[in-house]
Design an enzyme around this catalytic site. Structure first.
Site, PDB file in Angstrom:
ATOM      1  N   THR A 170       0.959  -1.200  -0.007  1.00  0.00           N
ATOM      2  CA  THR A 170      -0.123  -0.193   0.034  1.00  0.00           C
ATOM      3  C   THR A 170       0.876   1.123  -0.011  1.00  0.00           C
ATOM      4  OG1 THR A 170      -1.755  -1.318   1.235  1.00  0.00           O
ATOM      5  CG2 THR A 170      -1.889   0.992   1.056  1.00  0.00           C
ATOM      6  N   LYS A 204      -6.926   1.153  -3.399  1.00  0.00           N
ATOM      7  CA  LYS A 204      -6.599   0.538  -2.104  1.00  0.00           C
ATOM      8  C   LYS A 204      -6.841   1.439  -1.061  1.00  0.00           C
ATOM      9  CE  LYS A 204      -4.532  -2.013   0.948  1.00  0.00           C
ATOM     10  NZ  LYS A 204      -5.230  -3.147   1.675  1.00  0.00           N
ATOM     11  N   LYS A 261      -0.381   5.989   8.289  1.00  0.00           N
ATOM     12  CA  LYS A 261       0.344   5.914   7.219  1.00  0.00           C
ATOM     13  C   LYS A 261      -0.550   6.182   6.017  1.00  0.00           C
ATOM     14  CE  LYS A 261       1.753   2.787   5.194  1.00  0.00           C
ATOM     15  NZ  LYS A 261       1.205   1.829   3.831  1.00  0.00           N
TER      16      LYS A 261
END
Length: 300
Positions: A97, A173, A242
């Protein structure tokens, strides 16, 4: 296929094992080499350099964040990375990711080197990775993505070919993880409310998931919240922060306001400030209970 696999963490170890089970030839690299031992017992070849993992048809990277992917891709000299080691015509599949910006950079760099780049992040927790039940979101040259079908079929239950531009898969995503985090936060607030009134959380969750919200996200994260099952982390809270930051960066670049994303960033910061960095990101939902006078998400 001859597949190099880089990154044998919670997700990568299960994915690599399923590639072996499907009959692929797997060469595994991990910064901590002891993590490759279980795969070697199943027939994988462990190597000590990134370059040695790049001699096949495909190399897959499954790493924590942008800096890790940049390090293994753009290294040179004694620590040669994927870009300088992968043969022309071979494919780098990133299942990490990562940011939309890094996906763009990787696409351009691999094209210049005569290689292919495909973004293929996955939805699913470590148990889904171990059971080959992930959902793969793939983007890249359609012919290359099609050729990779046996790889994706080995690790997941369904592949969604999104677009020819790899960065699109990363945006999708990030948007999915944003929705999961939103579910965790709203579930936590609702559970804090009814829990303080004396309602049993597990019974409340059964009501929700048997009626209005019979979806995996509510079932999985509601269960973790009701049981306060935050360790060991399937996906750590600092990685959740994040991902929300990457989502906000993409929103800024596209000029799309994401007010709930900004709220989630601040909620994750509160969780980390309270000692929850390495808890499962479902602990985000326990902040509301703590703020209502209950137990802290992080252990004392």
């Amino acid at each position: 296929m001859r597949i190099g696999f880089i990154g044998l963490g919670n997700m990568g170890s299960g994915m690599a094992a399923n590639l072996l089970a499907a009959g692929h030839e797997v060469t595994a690299y991990n910064r901590s080499p002891e993590k490759a031992a279980a795969l070697v017992e199943r027939g994988a070849t462990a190597v000590t350099t990134i370059a040695d993992a790049c001699s096949g048809d495909v190399v897959i990277s499954m790493l924590a964040d942008d800096p890790a992917v940049e390090s293994v891709t753009f290294g040179d000299g004694d620590t040669a990375g994927i870009l300088t080691s992968l043969p022309q015509g071979a494919v780098h599949v990133s299942s990490s990711t990562i940011s939309v910006a890094l996906a763009d950079r990787l696409t351009a760099a691999h094209a210049e080197a005569g290689q292919h780049f495909v973004s293929a992040p996955v939805f699913g927790r470590p148990e889904a990775a171990a059971a080959a039940k992930l959902f793969v979101v793939a983007a890249g040259d359609p012919a290359v993505v099609q050729d990779l079908s046996p790889v994706f079929d080995a690790v997941g239950q369904r592949t969604f070919a999104i677009a020819p531009g790899p960065k699109t898969a990363n945006l999708v995503k990030l948007s999915g993880n944003f929705l999961i985090a939103s579910v965790i936060e709203s579930l936590g607030e609702a559970m804090a409310l009814v829990g303080k009134a004396g309602v049993d959380k597990q019974q409340y969750l059964e009501l929700l998931t048997s009626t209005l919200f019979a979806a995996p996200a509510y079932q999985t994260y509601g269960g973790l919240l009701a049981r306060r099952e935050f360790e060991p982390a399937g996906f750590a809270a600092h990685l959740g922060l994040k991902d929300v930051r990457l989502l906000l960066a993409a929103g800024e670049q596209l000029e799309v306001p994401l007010p709930i994303g900004s709220l989630l960033r601040d909620r994750f910061l509160s969780l980390l400030a309270g000692g929850g960095r390495d808890l499962d990101w479902s602990a985000l939902g326990a902040l509301a209970e703590w703020e209502a006078g209950g137990a802290r998400p992080a252990p004392d």
